[in-house]
Design a protein around this motif. Structure first.
Motif, PDB file in Angstrom:
ATOM      1  N   UNK A   1     -12.577  -5.237 -80.845  1.00  0.00           N
ATOM      2  CA  UNK A   1     -13.913  -4.669 -81.077  1.00  0.00           C
ATOM      3  C   UNK A   1     -14.688  -5.556 -82.056  1.00  0.00           C
ATOM      4  N   UNK A   2     -14.349  -6.831 -82.088  1.00  0.00           N
ATOM      5  CA  UNK A   2     -14.964  -7.770 -83.025  1.00  0.00           C
ATOM      6  C   UNK A   2     -16.419  -8.058 -82.672  1.00  0.00           C
ATOM      7  N   UNK A   3     -17.132  -8.645 -83.645  1.00  0.00           N
ATOM      8  CA  UNK A   3     -18.524  -9.087 -83.461  1.00  0.00           C
ATOM      9  C   UNK A   3     -19.418  -7.958 -82.968  1.00  0.00           C
TER      10      UNK A   3
ATOM     11  N   UNK B   1      -7.233  -1.721 -67.894  1.00  0.00           N
ATOM     12  CA  UNK B   1      -7.817  -2.880 -68.560  1.00  0.00           C
ATOM     13  C   UNK B   1      -9.302  -2.963 -68.313  1.00  0.00           C
ATOM     14  N   UNK B   2     -10.086  -3.183 -69.402  1.00  0.00           N
ATOM     15  CA  UNK B   2     -11.532  -3.221 -69.261  1.00  0.00           C
ATOM     16  C   UNK B   2     -12.091  -4.295 -70.193  1.00  0.00           C
ATOM     17  N   UNK B   3     -12.731  -5.313 -69.599  1.00  0.00           N
ATOM     18  CA  UNK B   3     -13.349  -6.390 -70.367  1.00  0.00           C
ATOM     19  C   UNK B   3     -14.854  -6.257 -70.346  1.00  0.00           C
ATOM     20  N   UNK B   4     -15.426  -5.839 -71.481  1.00  0.00           N
ATOM     21  CA  UNK B   4     -16.871  -5.620 -71.583  1.00  0.00           C
ATOM     22  C   UNK B   4     -17.463  -6.392 -72.761  1.00  0.00           C
TER      23      UNK B   4
ATOM     24  N   UNK C   1      -8.431  -3.367 -73.959  1.00  0.00           N
ATOM     25  CA  UNK C   1      -9.843  -3.025 -74.082  1.00  0.00           C
ATOM     26  C   UNK C   1     -10.552  -4.081 -74.924  1.00  0.00           C
ATOM     27  N   UNK C   2     -11.603  -4.671 -74.368  1.00  0.00           N
ATOM     28  CA  UNK C   2     -12.386  -5.685 -75.065  1.00  0.00           C
ATOM     29  C   UNK C   2     -13.849  -5.254 -75.086  1.00  0.00           C
TER      30      UNK C   2
END
Length: 753
Positions: A293-295, A238-241, A262-263
């Protein structure tokens, strides 16, 4: 059940569990005297109000203390540091405030500390990170605001650190990034700053499974380093970036073979979405659960000709919204609970796209260029609760099953080209909460079966071709908050229809927009009396949203006339209260009962045929802070002084009526411009140039005086033979003695002798 304070007499009690009981802090103090108590758990005790007693320090044998979902207040007492045997301290969502006590440094046996969801403030004591056996630390969702200082963590046993949703400033201490046993690190949604090089920061965290850096003031980069997969944490899934100022996708992701979350949203990444993420060569076929992968600024995707993405598991979140993607919308073959492709430039859907919605609860395709029709097979998506196709070019009929099958909660088809009539066979099991068909070509009447939708909160049918009488019967929907019927063909009167059983009509309504219809006749005073929600002050400002465990979160929007222009509110607050019945043929007097709507913010009644006086009771609506528009009616008499009590009013329009007398000058009224009062011939005083009692007004008086003078002069000519004394007596009465004596003297001189 109430726990007696005598419970403290059970000196040999070692374990105590209390669930949903009436427990006071006084009783808790008695519990604190049970010296041999080792395990104490208290769940969902709403009556537990007040501070944690300092006597808690007497429980020297205590190993586990857990209090959840209560209404405590105040600080955690310093005496907690005396609990030397404590291994677990769990106090989530209890309302605690103040600083984390420094005495916790003495809890040498503590392995689990959770203070999530409180109001704690100040610094995080550095000693918490160095407690000798602590493994789990959760301080998330508080108001902690001090910087995280460096600490000696080489011998630390910390595995999970959750600090998200606080106000932590400064740099991320390197100490956190070298904890040898760390598996979870979440520091999202703070005020952390600086640059984080993934290549150099993660290579030591070989046990790391989740890293959350999203929504800070960080800039995440990826140094040159080595490309060997051995330098990256092989267990990272899990990776929040999100919102990390990234301009490209980190290449380290290619070395993560088991990513499930994944963010990369809200960055500045452009170009094509690589096929190893969600194309023909995806490396996470069996693992991925959530991809956001929004915005960003993605313009294309590396896809196969079928536009079907191969995943072996049902996804949770698949969010491509707010990019620059074009062409046909790709679909994950395994389906996803939440699919969001909104705010792109997609132009078409797969002909059989509904085949890939078997597990979809949330489908959002709004703000694209999609044309064509919506197939009836959409209703075979039995899990679908939220359908948002707004701002596209869909045409033909709205599939009746969308409103008839009782599954959907949100139906948003606004600003398309849908036509035809609404379905009439709406079942009693209707669970729909929002129906938004604004800006289409719907015609016919409103189906009376809508009264089966007891949960309906938002009904927006503005800008269609619906021809019907005003739907008073909707007043029985006790949850209806927003009713927008503007620019249709509604006709007749706005009937008052009191429910004989509940004695309520539209009790929750906060926005009603009936602009530009053919409504006529008088307004019934009782109609406004029943708008219960507008008769109560509301300063909470909560957002009208829809959320539960299955569908997540959805916010309604509304387009209304506001401050002289048409505005779209992307969020509807409970404080946004509007009545707009302008541009109809309503007549009679304005009911004084409107003045009871003390929470009303916008009142527009312009372009009707209202007559009589402006009710002074309108001055009681002190929350009327945005707009009062009564223009283009036939209102008469003077402007009530009571309207000057509307001190927060930003827009006032009383123009084009038959008002007269002086314009009030108190308070806010001195700030309005001419346009607020134009078209009222009888009004005078600032801001109008016409002043009260000056030349313009005096000239009318002089004209009247002149007409009387002519009559007197004629009388004098006839009666001059009676003598000068009689004529003078008449002229004294009209205060023109000197002038008319002069005239009379001349006439006497000309008389023949």
């Amino acid at each position: 059940m109430t726990i007696p304070s005598s419970i403290g007499n059970f000196k040999n009690l070692t374990s105590l569990a209390i669930i949903g009981c009436n427990l006071t802090t006084q009783t808790l103090s008695a519990v604190a005297n049970i010296r041999n108590l080792r395990f104490c758990t208290i769940y969902y005790c709403d009556c537990l109000v007040g501070q944690l007693p300092s006597a808690i320090g007497n429980m020297t044998s205590l190993e586990r203390l857990e209090i959840t979902e209560s209404h405590l207040s105040g600080a955690i007492p310093q005496e907690v540091g005396a609990l030397k045997e404590l291994t677990s301290l769990i106090l989530p969502n209890t309302g605690l405030s103040g600083r984390i006590p420094s005495s916790m440094v003495n809890l040498s046996q503590l392995t689990h500390l959770s203070l999530v969801g409180n109001n704690l403030s100040g610094n995080i004591p550095t000693s918490l990170f160095t407690l000798p056996v602590l493994q789990y630390l959760d301080l998330s969702r508080n108001q902690l605001s001090g910087p995280i200082h460096e600490f000696e963590g080489v011998s630390s046993h910390l595995k999970s650190v959750y600090l998200q949703m606080n106000e932590l400033p400064g740099w991320i201490p390197q100490s956190l990034l070298v904890l040898p046993n760390l598996t979870h690190l979440d520091i999202e949604t703070n005020n952390l700053m600086g640059s984080v090089d993934l290549a150099s920061s993660l290579w030591r965290l070989e046990n790391l499974t989740y890293l959350g850096l999203s929504h800070n003031k960080l800039t995440v980069t990826e140094g040159e380093g080595t490309n060997s997969s051995s330098t990256y944490p092989s267990r990272l899934v899990g990776l929040g970036l999100a919102n990390c100022n990234m301009t490209k996708i980190p290449s380290l992701l290619m070395h993560l073979n088991h990513t499930n979350d994944l963010d990369l949203s809200s960055n500045k990444i452009s170009g094509d979405i690589p096929n190893w993420i969600c194309g023909t060569a995806t490396i996470w076929n069996y693992d991925l659960l959530s991809l956001n992968i929004s915005h960003n600024m993605f313009t294309g995707m590396e896809l196969n000709s079928s536009h079907v993405i191969s995943f072996s598991r049902v996804l949770g979140v698949f969010d491509f919204s707010s990019n620059r993607l074009q062409g046909q919308i790709p679909m994950p073959n395994s389906s996803a609970s939440s699919l969001d492709y909104s705010n792109n430039m997609f132009s078409s859907l797969l002909l059989n796209f509904t085949l890939y919605l078997s597990s979809t609860v949330y489908l959002k395709l709004s703000n694209n260029n999609i044309s064509g029709h919506l197939p009836h097979s959409i209703c075979k998506s039995s899990q679908l609760e939220i359908l948002d196709l707004s701002y596209n070019n869909f045409s033909r009929l709205v599939p009746p099953c969308l409103m008839e099958n009782g599954v959907l909660s949100i139906l948003n088809l606004r600003e398309n080209q849908f036509k035809g009539m609404l379905p009439t066979n709406i079942s009693s099991g209707c669970s729909i909460e929002t129906i938004d068909l604004h800006g289409n070509k719907i015609e016919g009447q409103l189906p009376r079966a809508l009264h089966n939708c007891a949960n309906l909160e938002v009904l927006d049918l503005g800008r269609n071709h619906i021809a019907d009488t005003f739907p008073s019967w909707l007043g029985r929907l006790l949850n209806l908050r927003v009713l927008v019927l503007r620019f249709n063909l509604f006709h007749g009167s706005i009937d008052y229809l009191e429910d004989e059983k509940s004695r309520k009509q539209f009790p929750s309504l906060q926005i009603i927009d009936l602009v530009s219809n053919n409504l006529s006749s008088n307004l019934h005073p009782q109609w406004f009396e029943n708008l219960k929600s507008m008769k109560m002050y509301n300063n909470t400002g909560k957002i009208i949203d829809h959320q539960n465990l299955t569908r997540g979160f959805y916010q309604d929007s509304v387009t209304i006339s506001y401050k002289g222009s048409v505005m779209t509110f992307e969020k509807i607050l409970t404080t946004l209260t509007v009545i707009d019945i302008s541009d109809n043929a309503l007549e009679g007097s304005i009911p004084a009962s409107i003045g009871n709507l003390v929470s009303l913010h916008v009142l527009r009644m312009s372009h009707n045929a209202f007559s009589g006086e402006i009710p002074p009771q309108l001055g009681s609506m002190t929350a009327l802070g945005e707009s009062l528009d009564l223009s283009s009616n036939m209102l008469s008499a003077e402007i009530p002084q009571e309207l000057t009590n509307l001190t927060f009013l930003s827009t006032l329009n009383l123009s084009n009526n038959q008002l007269d007398e002086r314009i009030p000058q108190l308070r806010q009224f001195g700030t309005f411009e001419n346009s607020s009062f134009d078209g009222n011939a009888g009004l005078c005083g600032p801001p109008l140039s016409k002043q009260c009692g000056t030349l313009d007004t005096q000239s009318k008086t002089n004209m009247k005086s002149s007409s009387h003078s002519v009559d007197v002069v004629l009388f004098l000519f006839v009666g001059v033979g009676f003598g000068v004394g009689f004529a003078a007596a008449i002229l004294v009465k009209i205060n023109q003695i000197s002038k008319w004596f002069h005239i009379l003297r001349n006439l006497t001189r000309r008389r023949p002798s």
